[in-house]
Every structure is written in structure tokens, then in C-alpha cells.
Design a protein around this motif. Structure first.
Motif, PDB file in Angstrom:
ATOM      1  N   GLY A  29       0.804  -1.218   0.000  1.00  0.00           N
ATOM      2  CA  GLY A  29       0.000   0.000   0.000  1.00  0.00           C
ATOM      3  C   GLY A  29       0.831   1.258   0.000  1.00  0.00           C
ATOM      4  N   GLY A  32      -0.769   5.520   3.718  1.00  0.00           N
ATOM      5  CA  GLY A  32      -1.836   6.300   4.318  1.00  0.00           C
ATOM      6  C   GLY A  32      -1.417   7.705   4.700  1.00  0.00           C
ATOM      7  N   SER A  33      -2.263   8.344   5.500  1.00  0.00           N
ATOM      8  CA  SER A  33      -2.069   9.762   5.818  1.00  0.00           C
ATOM      9  C   SER A  33      -1.991  10.054   7.312  1.00  0.00           C
ATOM     10  N   ALA A  41      -8.445   6.497  11.509  1.00  0.00           N
ATOM     11  CA  ALA A  41      -9.413   5.650  10.809  1.00  0.00           C
ATOM     12  C   ALA A  41     -10.775   6.304  10.888  1.00  0.00           C
ATOM     13  N   THR A  91       0.583  -7.690   2.685  1.00  0.00           N
ATOM     14  CA  THR A  91      -0.766  -7.492   3.212  1.00  0.00           C
ATOM     15  C   THR A  91      -1.140  -8.732   3.997  1.00  0.00           C
ATOM     16  N   SER A 140       3.467  -0.778   4.538  1.00  0.00           N
ATOM     17  CA  SER A 140       4.112  -0.140   3.389  1.00  0.00           C
ATOM     18  C   SER A 140       5.561   0.229   3.645  1.00  0.00           C
ATOM     19  N   LYS A 148       4.798   2.066   8.976  1.00  0.00           N
ATOM     20  CA  LYS A 148       3.653   2.729   8.353  1.00  0.00           C
ATOM     21  C   LYS A 148       2.819   1.701   7.603  1.00  0.00           C
ATOM     22  N   THR A 150      -1.627   0.718   6.158  1.00  0.00           N
ATOM     23  CA  THR A 150      -3.047   1.005   6.037  1.00  0.00           C
ATOM     24  C   THR A 150      -3.838  -0.224   6.465  1.00  0.00           C
ATOM     25  N   SER A 152      -8.227  -1.833   7.022  1.00  0.00           N
ATOM     26  CA  SER A 152      -9.682  -1.718   7.074  1.00  0.00           C
ATOM     27  C   SER A 152     -10.228  -3.071   7.479  1.00  0.00           C
ATOM     28  N   GLU A 169     -10.646   3.523   5.873  1.00  0.00           N
ATOM     29  CA  GLU A 169      -9.646   4.583   5.699  1.00  0.00           C
ATOM     30  C   GLU A 169      -8.619   4.597   6.826  1.00  0.00           C
ATOM     31  N   SER A 171      -5.076   4.169   8.691  1.00  0.00           N
ATOM     32  CA  SER A 171      -3.635   4.229   8.425  1.00  0.00           C
ATOM     33  C   SER A 171      -2.904   4.519   9.730  1.00  0.00           C
TER      34      SER A 171
END
Length: 179
Positions: A29, A32-33, A41, A91, A140, A148, A150, A152, A169, A171
Motif C-alpha cells: 500500500g 496512508g495519511s 481511521a 498485506t 508499506s 507505516k 493502512t 480496514s 480509511e 492508516s
């Protein structure tokens, strides 16, 4: 005190429910942010952000296990366990279909009773909760001090009202410890 109880609860639940892993190759991935040191999330569409002081990723058992614990000031927390961890670029599914192969995730909400702390309550929503894939976590990036990724998943309050929460969402950008 409340955060310590939550962390211990998640570690115990994770330890009891998980012993093996299921992973699949992937690019891990985009990371994320999440701001540095936190996990973010959406829980049923409502934004969640953990506190840096109570959020951590731990790589344990000679690098074979990853445990993520993140809490916020409202008494809400996430915990994810990956057994058979292989590092970044992968993953890992939360899959209840394979007997004895569990990576787990949970979300909890604690209602602290300040006038009587022993009367405080915690509700926990767990994944997986059925014989199917409930979601996944993608790693990632990993350095000596940071991780780091992500995530769900869908989780169910199996010991409470049976409600299901959708975590989307997600991360994290967490400090990492190695044990």
C-alpha cells in the motif's frame, strides 16, 4: 491507568485468539495519511485519531509477530496482531475461514465512570468474527524506529449486543519497538 488496562486487555485477547498467521504478497500500500506517531481511521464513518503517547507498534518473537496498539483520550482503542509477520511490502488478512490461522483486529470503547472506576465498562468489537475475510492490514514501510501502513476491517461485538462496526480509511505511522 485506563490506557494501561486497555493495553493489557488487548494483549491478553490477542494472545488468546492468535497463534498463526495468514499473509499474502502485495506492495504494502501507500502508507496512508496518519500523522507521525498516530493511527487514524473512520469508525462507522466517524473520524478517529489516537494519541502519540499511547500508540505503538511492537515487533516481537524474533521479528515474527507484529502487535499494534493505539488509544485516544476518549477511551477508544485499536489493536491488531499479525503472527508470521514478514515485514514491509505485505498485506495480512484478518481471515476466520482458516482453522488455526488467525491475524486479529479489534476496536474497543471504554466508558469510564469517574465516581466509581470499578463500574467502568468496555465493549470490544473483534475481527474476524465469521468464517470469512473481515479485512486486512498492509505494511508499506518499516525502519528501525518506525512502521507505516493502512488497514480496514469489519468487526463484531461478539460478547455484547452483536453490533458490527465498519473500520475504513485506516492508516498508521507509529514508533516501533522490538522485543
Amino acid at each position: 491507568m485506563r490506557n494501561l488496562k486497555q493495553i493489557m486487555l488487548f494483549v491478553m485477547v490477542g494472545s488468546l485468539l492468535t497463534f498463526n498467521s495468514c499473509s499474502s504478497s502485495d506492495d504494502g500500500g501507500d502508507g496512508g495519511s496518519a500523522p507521525g506517531g498516530t493511527l487514524v481511521a473512520k469508525v462507522n464513518g466517524t473520524a478517529y485519531q489516537s494519541l502519540e503517547i499511547s500508540s505503538r507498534a511492537t515487533v516481537a518473537n524474533n521479528g515474527n509477530n507484529l502487535i499494534i496498539i493505539a488509544t485516544n483520550s476518549d477511551g477508544n482503542a485499536f489493536m491488531m496482531s499479525v503472527f508470521g509477520y514478514e515485514g514491509a511490502g505485505k498485506t495480512y488478512e484478518f481471515d476466520g475461514a482458516s482453522l488455526g490461522v488467525f491475524n486479529t483486529a479489534s476496536y474497543s470503547e471504554t466508558d469510564v465512570n469517574l465516581s466509581n472506576p470499578t463500574a467502568s465498562t468496555t465493549e470490544i468489537w473483534q475481527a474476524p468474527f465469521a468464517d470469512a475475510v473481515a479485512g486486512s492490514v498492509s505494511i508499506s514501510e518499516e525502519t528501525d524506529t518506525n512502521i507505516k501502513g493502512t488497514f480496514s476491517f469489519e468487526c463484531k461485538n461478539v460478547n455484547g449486543d452483536g453490533s458490527v462496526k465498519t473500520i475504513s480509511e485506516g492508516s498508521f505511522n507509529l514508533k516501533k519497538t522490538t522485543e
